[in-house]
Design a protein around this motif. Structure first.
Motif, short mmCIF file in Angstrom:
data_model
loop_
_atom_site.label_atom_id
_atom_site.label_comp_id
_atom_site.label_asym_id
_atom_site.label_seq_id
_atom_site.Cartn_x
_atom_site.Cartn_y
_atom_site.Cartn_z
N UNK A 185 28.99 50.33 44.45
CA UNK A 185 29.39 48.97 44.09
C UNK A 185 28.67 47.90 44.91
N UNK A 186 28.73 48.03 46.23
CA UNK A 186 28.14 46.97 47.07
C UNK A 186 26.63 46.85 46.86
N UNK A 187 26.02 47.99 46.62
CA UNK A 187 24.57 47.94 46.38
C UNK A 187 24.28 47.27 45.03
N UNK A 188 25.13 47.56 44.06
CA UNK A 188 24.94 46.93 42.73
C UNK A 188 25.05 45.41 42.87
N UNK A 189 26.03 44.95 43.64
CA UNK A 189 26.21 43.51 43.80
C UNK A 189 25.02 42.90 44.53
N UNK A 190 24.52 43.62 45.51
CA UNK A 190 23.34 43.15 46.27
C UNK A 190 22.13 43.01 45.33
N UNK A 191 21.96 44.00 44.44
CA UNK A 191 20.85 43.92 43.47
C UNK A 191 20.99 42.66 42.61
N UNK A 192 22.21 42.41 42.17
CA UNK A 192 22.43 41.23 41.31
C UNK A 192 22.09 39.96 42.07
N UNK A 193 22.53 39.92 43.32
CA UNK A 193 22.27 38.72 44.14
C UNK A 193 20.77 38.52 44.36
N UNK A 194 20.03 39.62 44.34
CA UNK A 194 18.57 39.52 44.53
C UNK A 194 17.84 39.29 43.20
N UNK A 195 18.60 39.11 42.14
CA UNK A 195 17.97 38.79 40.85
C UNK A 195 17.53 40.01 40.06
N UNK A 196 18.08 41.18 40.40
CA UNK A 196 17.73 42.38 39.62
C UNK A 196 18.78 42.63 38.56
N UNK A 197 18.31 43.04 37.40
CA UNK A 197 19.25 43.51 36.37
C UNK A 197 19.70 44.91 36.77
N UNK A 198 20.99 45.18 36.66
CA UNK A 198 21.50 46.52 37.00
C UNK A 198 21.96 47.20 35.71
N UNK A 199 21.42 48.39 35.47
CA UNK A 199 21.84 49.15 34.29
C UNK A 199 22.73 50.29 34.76
N UNK A 200 23.96 50.30 34.27
CA UNK A 200 24.90 51.37 34.62
C UNK A 200 24.82 52.46 33.55
N UNK A 201 24.47 53.67 33.98
CA UNK A 201 24.38 54.78 33.02
C UNK A 201 25.33 55.91 33.41
#
Ligand code: UDP
Length: 247
Positions: free
Chosen positions: A126-142
């Motif tokens: 979770x925390x890493x996903x949020x960090x990715x979003x904050x850095x402007x990365x799209x996160x794909x959950x599979x």
């Protein structure tokens, strides 16, 4: 690369979960489970929203390749649990296809999987996903929730609640929720807004019941819309009345 926090216009929704069914990636006329042309169209639509500074998560289904329930019911008689894992693996295939296409369009992406597949995707953290979003990365959950007997709609509801999304945008074949099936009754009324309670009372098919309950319990709004209309995601995040808002 667009900075996730510096949009040039002010979107209504700043963090979204976009739920794409597996079938949305396929081309019925050619029979391709994953169509390059359709992937490209979707990637362009997502890029427009990303360029606005919106934090975007994708949850992708696997129905274009395999669904556990159908496998159990078919001649193949695949055991439901095995079939569900096959379905979850199908979502990994779709997620990688989306990743590749988004990256080719200049959108930075990270894929996070609920099942371990380290060579190609990070585990869901979770925390890493949020960090990715904050850095402007799209996160794909599979790989869905990682558990059989669930759906990717439930995954979208779960991940949206976990990451604190503003809304789930559920792309479907139909452009919203209608009082009746608009294919059977052309006079069916399309709703711009409905409440969770109305959707429940009238049994409108928004999501499966597990997914719907999660959204209801966590007050997670859902926009049901069609990706076939150009700029539909962009217009929806800007607050235009696209599809139906369930809230
Ligand atoms: N699935 C599962 N657990 C999950 C998510 C998905 O077992 O948490 C399996 C299930 O068999 C499902 C398939 O993966 O039918 C594909 O997902 P879904 O049917 O939600 O895909 P979609 O209809 O959105 O393409």
């Amino acid at each position: 690369m667009a900075d996730a926090n510096s949009g040039n216009s002010s979107p209504k929704y700043k963090r979204i979960v976009l739920k794409l069914s597996g079938e949305a990636l396929g081309d019925r006329s050619s029979g391709d489970a994953i169509s390059g042309e359709i992937l490209q169209r979707i990637a362009v639509e997502i890029k427009k929203v990303h360029d606005l500074g919106v934090q975007v998560c994708l949850v992708v289904g696997g129905g274009n390749i395999f669904r556990g329930k159908l496998g159990a019911a078919s001649d193949q008689k695949v055991d439901r649990t095995t079939g569900d894992f096959m379905g979850m693996m199908a979502t990994m295939i779709n997620g990688l296809a989306l990743m590749d296409c988004l990256e080719k369009n200049g959108v930075p992406v990270r894929v996070q999987s609920a099942l371990h597949i380290e060579e190609v995707a990070e585990p869901f953290i979770l925390r890493r996903a949020i960090r990715h979003l904050e850095k402007g990365r799209v996160v794909i959950f599979v790989a869905g929730t990682g558990n059989p007997y669930f759906s990717t709609d439930t995954t979208a509801a779960l991940r949206a609640s976990e990451i604190g999304a503003d809304v789930i945008m559920k792309a479907t074949k139909v452009d919203g929720i209608y009082s009746e099936d608009p294919v059977k009754n052309p006079d069916a009324e399309k709703f711009d807004n409905i409440t969770f309670i109305d959707a429940l009372k009238n049994q409108y098919a928004v999501m499966d019941s597990t997914a719907f309950s999660l959204c209801l319990d966590n007050e997670m709004p859902i926009i049901v819309f069609s990706m076939n209309e150009p700029d539909s995601i962009l217009r929806a995040v800007q607050g235009e009345p696209i599809g139906t808002l369930v809230s």
